[in-house]
Scaffold this active site. Structure first.
Site, short mmCIF file in Angstrom:
data_model
loop_
_atom_site.label_atom_id
_atom_site.label_comp_id
_atom_site.label_asym_id
_atom_site.label_seq_id
_atom_site.Cartn_x
_atom_site.Cartn_y
_atom_site.Cartn_z
N GLU A 277 123.38 30.79 -80.00
CA GLU A 277 122.26 30.67 -79.05
C GLU A 277 120.93 30.67 -79.80
O GLU A 277 119.99 29.96 -79.44
CB GLU A 277 122.28 31.80 -78.02
CG GLU A 277 123.47 31.78 -77.08
CD GLU A 277 123.62 30.47 -76.32
OE1 GLU A 277 122.61 29.91 -75.88
OE2 GLU A 277 124.76 30.00 -76.17
N TRP A 280 120.57 27.31 -80.62
CA TRP A 280 119.99 26.45 -79.57
C TRP A 280 118.46 26.48 -79.65
O TRP A 280 117.78 25.50 -79.39
CB TRP A 280 120.46 26.89 -78.17
CG TRP A 280 121.73 26.22 -77.78
CD1 TRP A 280 123.00 26.71 -77.93
CD2 TRP A 280 121.87 24.90 -77.19
NE1 TRP A 280 123.91 25.79 -77.46
CE2 TRP A 280 123.25 24.67 -77.00
CE3 TRP A 280 120.98 23.91 -76.80
CZ2 TRP A 280 123.75 23.50 -76.45
CZ3 TRP A 280 121.46 22.73 -76.25
CH2 TRP A 280 122.83 22.53 -76.08
N TRP A 308 112.14 10.38 -57.64
CA TRP A 308 111.92 11.72 -57.09
C TRP A 308 111.34 11.63 -55.69
O TRP A 308 110.64 10.66 -55.37
CB TRP A 308 110.94 12.51 -57.98
CG TRP A 308 111.35 12.61 -59.40
CD1 TRP A 308 110.75 12.03 -60.48
CD2 TRP A 308 112.47 13.34 -59.93
NE1 TRP A 308 111.42 12.34 -61.64
CE2 TRP A 308 112.49 13.15 -61.33
CE3 TRP A 308 113.48 14.13 -59.36
CZ2 TRP A 308 113.45 13.71 -62.18
CZ3 TRP A 308 114.44 14.69 -60.20
CH2 TRP A 308 114.42 14.48 -61.58
N ASN A 343 119.93 33.30 -68.08
CA ASN A 343 120.15 31.90 -68.44
C ASN A 343 121.04 31.16 -67.44
O ASN A 343 120.75 30.02 -67.06
CB ASN A 343 120.75 31.80 -69.84
CG ASN A 343 120.99 30.37 -70.25
OD1 ASN A 343 120.06 29.57 -70.30
ND2 ASN A 343 122.24 30.01 -70.50
N TRP A 361 111.69 17.32 -62.69
CA TRP A 361 111.98 18.42 -63.61
C TRP A 361 110.69 19.00 -64.17
O TRP A 361 110.60 20.22 -64.40
CB TRP A 361 112.93 17.97 -64.74
CG TRP A 361 112.36 16.89 -65.63
CD1 TRP A 361 112.49 15.56 -65.45
CD2 TRP A 361 111.56 17.07 -66.81
NE1 TRP A 361 111.82 14.88 -66.44
CE2 TRP A 361 111.25 15.77 -67.29
CE3 TRP A 361 111.08 18.17 -67.50
CZ2 TRP A 361 110.47 15.57 -68.43
CZ3 TRP A 361 110.31 17.96 -68.65
CH2 TRP A 361 110.00 16.68 -69.09
N TRP A 384 114.91 22.21 -69.22
CA TRP A 384 114.66 21.41 -68.01
C TRP A 384 115.21 20.00 -68.15
O TRP A 384 115.74 19.44 -67.20
CB TRP A 384 113.17 21.41 -67.67
CG TRP A 384 112.85 22.63 -66.87
CD1 TRP A 384 112.34 23.81 -67.35
CD2 TRP A 384 113.12 22.84 -65.48
NE1 TRP A 384 112.26 24.73 -66.33
CE2 TRP A 384 112.72 24.16 -65.16
CE3 TRP A 384 113.64 22.05 -64.46
CZ2 TRP A 384 112.85 24.70 -63.88
CZ3 TRP A 384 113.76 22.58 -63.17
CH2 TRP A 384 113.37 23.88 -62.90
P1 FAD Z 1 120.36 35.59 -75.31
O1 FAD Z 1 121.52 35.06 -74.54
O2 FAD Z 1 120.44 36.98 -75.77
O3 FAD Z 1 120.15 34.59 -76.53
C1 FAD Z 1 119.49 34.98 -77.74
C2 FAD Z 1 118.31 34.08 -78.01
O4 FAD Z 1 118.73 32.74 -78.23
C3 FAD Z 1 117.31 34.00 -76.87
O5 FAD Z 1 116.44 35.09 -76.89
C4 FAD Z 1 116.63 32.67 -77.13
O6 FAD Z 1 115.63 32.79 -78.11
C5 FAD Z 1 117.76 31.84 -77.71
N1 FAD Z 1 118.39 31.03 -76.66
C6 FAD Z 1 119.40 31.40 -75.84
N2 FAD Z 1 119.75 30.37 -75.04
C7 FAD Z 1 118.94 29.34 -75.36
C8 FAD Z 1 118.81 28.00 -74.88
N3 FAD Z 1 119.60 27.51 -73.93
N4 FAD Z 1 117.84 27.22 -75.43
C9 FAD Z 1 117.04 27.69 -76.41
N5 FAD Z 1 117.12 28.94 -76.90
C10 FAD Z 1 118.06 29.76 -76.38
N6 FAD Z 1 114.26 30.04 -73.36
C11 FAD Z 1 113.07 30.44 -73.84
O7 FAD Z 1 113.02 31.20 -74.82
N7 FAD Z 1 111.90 30.00 -73.27
C12 FAD Z 1 111.88 29.16 -72.19
O8 FAD Z 1 110.80 28.78 -71.73
C13 FAD Z 1 113.13 28.76 -71.64
N8 FAD Z 1 113.18 27.97 -70.55
C14 FAD Z 1 114.40 27.58 -70.03
C15 FAD Z 1 114.44 26.73 -68.92
C16 FAD Z 1 115.66 26.33 -68.39
C17 FAD Z 1 115.69 25.41 -67.17
C18 FAD Z 1 116.87 26.76 -68.98
C19 FAD Z 1 118.20 26.33 -68.43
C20 FAD Z 1 116.84 27.58 -70.10
C21 FAD Z 1 115.61 28.00 -70.65
N9 FAD Z 1 115.55 28.85 -71.78
C22 FAD Z 1 114.33 29.22 -72.28
C23 FAD Z 1 116.78 29.22 -72.52
C24 FAD Z 1 117.44 30.54 -72.10
O9 FAD Z 1 117.61 30.60 -70.73
C25 FAD Z 1 116.68 31.79 -72.56
O10 FAD Z 1 116.37 31.68 -73.94
C26 FAD Z 1 117.54 33.04 -72.38
O11 FAD Z 1 117.91 33.19 -71.03
C27 FAD Z 1 116.75 34.26 -72.83
O12 FAD Z 1 117.47 35.43 -72.58
P2 FAD Z 1 118.01 36.31 -73.79
O13 FAD Z 1 116.93 36.57 -74.75
O14 FAD Z 1 118.69 37.49 -73.18
O15 FAD Z 1 119.07 35.33 -74.42
#
Ligand code: FAD
Length: 477
Positions: A277, A280, A308, A343, A361, A384
């Site tokens: 992650e 990602w 849209w 997430n 979006w 998005w």
């Molecule tokens: P954990 O599950 O603990 O993951 C660890 C770290 O990995 C996160 O803190 C984050 O830095 C990174 N990460 C995890 N999933 C993703 C992902 N899909 N994409 C990129 N990085 C990821 N994340 C943001 O940091 N900022 C945003 O503005 C953002 N907007 C989002 C919008 C949408 C529509 C979606 C579907 C996802 C978005 N995310 C965003 C990704 C993700 O949802 C969050 O990073 C995550 O929920 C943060 O929670 P956590 O720190 O507990 O994640």
């Protein structure tokens, strides 16, 4: 200690002392350090920090100010054009130049390059470093030297490289300048809202470099072992909640990785999934860097013509968590109250907006931008466009999430919905994700009057799905 040789250390999205490359280098080169934070909203264009981000930023600067003061350094905080303020400070301090850690948003890259060029022409020392990514976006490439657009090969390629250790900042040899320039007060930056919403938001977040480390350490000492499964269940505290700390740089990805290695989690199933992650996040920056148009335009061009059906009313109901779909409403209310959303639920609410409601979006991305403490141009755009089916490694547009099925699968007891949609908290788990299916006596017992205490679904699932698929047919080409 005092030194004649001074450098401005320009803090941006790296609001920490440890593992700070620019800081480490400034000390190593024997400079005394004037730390600076500039709030330059104009430079960010339409992506200036939203309401929730500002609240988090306010706390992060306050904490950095305190940590630097403990080292004998006074953080200079100013508001306005970075270019102008750096020039003023260079004059005021007679500093040799400026060090900073890189940012990767397209406008900021342009702005920073111009500043670098101008200062170098004026004979100043200017150096930029990497402190927010494991690999620079240009370091990872396909065999043909092209950027990746799909995560798995990106991660295979990136992950095969040697991992960089956190940078050691040699505070023993820190040099303090003889005097400090004037600083504006943090309060005068206007980062906190007038409403008490900011205070409520902060009840969820302890904002400091130390808190970020504790969070990472606690997570990697326990919950990570079940991350592989728990991370999909919003009713469980199964993810790290590190996103805002990573975004603002209170902790860096090198530190998270090295902590996972030290805690022997880098090769466990949970640890590997967690680190992917973090991967990602790297991928999001890779895509943003190589496709700088994506915050405004879909990566896949044909989606620019998507039909849209823009509706202020639909958008407002979604924003306020009044769609009539409990899992969607719970997510939107968590977002507004905590500045964060799980997430799995981000994916559900985003799919609902762009597919069931046919709202662009970008409109969803903008609302997230204003409400998330972790609002991040790279990850938000990727998330998005993934949801809208129009970006890198995106979910195919025809995969329309069913909010009831998603709710039943990932919130089977309805714990998440009950927490954020309390008007449904007495409904049994059989109906919590579709209250309109509940018999009248069950609704009455639970104190739910549909259309009064909780809305009917704003669009029927089947109708929304079919409308989305029909719209998709028009662009699929
Ligand atoms: P954990 O599950 O603990 O993951 C660890 C770290 O990995 C996160 O803190 C984050 O830095 C990174 N990460 C995890 N999933 C993703 C992902 N899909 N994409 C990129 N990085 C990821 N994340 C943001 O940091 N900022 C945003 O503005 C953002 N907007 C989002 C919008 C949408 C529509 C979606 C579907 C996802 C978005 N995310 C965003 C990704 C993700 O949802 C969050 O990073 C995550 O929920 C943060 O929670 P956590 O720190 O507990 O994640």
């Amino acid at each position: 200690m005092e030194s004649e040789k001074t450098i401005l250390l320009w803090f941006r999205k790296d609001l920490r002392i440890q593992d700070n490359s620019a800081f480490a280098q400034a000390i190593e080169m024997g400079y005394s350090i004037v730390p600076v934070f500039i709030l330059d909203e104009d430079a960010e264009g339409q992506w200036k920090p939203g309401g929730a981000s500002k609240v988090f930023l306010h706390e992060a600067i306050a904490s950095l100010e305190k940590d630097l003061a403990a080292l004998g350094l006074a953080l200079v905080v100013r508001k306005g054009s970075s270019d102008k303020i750096l020039e003023e400070l260079l004059k005021e301090t007679a500093a040799a130049g400026v060090f900073w850690n890189r940012r990767y948003e397209p406008r900021i890259i342009r702005r920073d390059s111009e500043i670098k060029k101008r200062l170098k022409e004026a004979g100043k020392v200017v150096e930029s470093f990497n402190s927010s990514l494991l690999w620079e976006p240009w370091e990872v490439a396909t065999q043909q030297g092209k950027p990746f657009q799909v995560f798995t090969p990106f991660w295979k390629n990136a992950g095969s490289r040697s991992m960089r250790e956190p940078v050691q900042v040699d505070l023993e040899n820190l040099l303090i300048p003889k005097s400090s320039p004037r600083s504006d007060s943090l309060e005068s930056m206007g980062l906190l809202p007038e409403l008490d919403w900011g205070e409520k938001l902060l009840a969820r977040w302890e904002v400091s470099e130390e808190a970020a480390h504790k969070k990472a350490s606690d997570f990697l000492s326990g919950p990570v072992s079940a991350y592989d499964t728990d991370r999909d269940f919003p009713g469980i505290d199964g993810t790290s909640s590190l996103s805002a700390y990573l975004h603002w740089g209170l902790i860096g990805p090198r530190q998270v990785w090295s902590l996972a290695v030290r805690k022997e989690q880098a090769h466990t199933q949970g640890g590997k999934t967690f680190l992917s992650e973090i991967g990602w996040r790297e991928f999001a920056y890779h895509v943003l860097y190589h496709f700088p148009q994506t915050p405004e335009r879909p990566l896949r061009d044909k989606y620019a013509e998507f039909p849209w059906e823009v509706s202020v009313d639909s958008q407002k109901k979604w924003e306020s968590g009044e769609t009539g779909y409990p899992i969607v409403d719970a997510g939107m209310r968590q977002l507004y109250s905590e500045g964060w959303m799980h997430n799995r639920v981000r994916m559900i609410v985003a799919s609902f907006l762009v597919k069931h409601l046919l709202q662009p979006w970008n409109a969803g991305a903008k609302w997230f931008w204003d409400c998330l403490v972790d609002a991040d141009l790279a990850s938000n755009t990727l998330g998005w466009q993934w949801s809208g089916g129009c970006g890198a490694d995106a979910a195919p547009y025809f995969r329309v999430f069913n909010p009831m099925t998603q709710g039943k699968k990932f919130d089977p007891e309805g714990l998440y919905v009950k927490k954020y949609v309390p008007e449904l908290k007495h409904l049994s788990k059989s109906y919590i994700h579709e209250p309109w299916e509940a018999p009248d006596d069950e609704l009455e017992k639970a104190g739910v009057e549909l259309g009064e205490t909780y809305p009917f679904p704003m669009i029927e699932h089947k109708e929304g799905r079919e409308r989305a698929l029909a719209a998709f047919e028009l662009v699929k080409g």
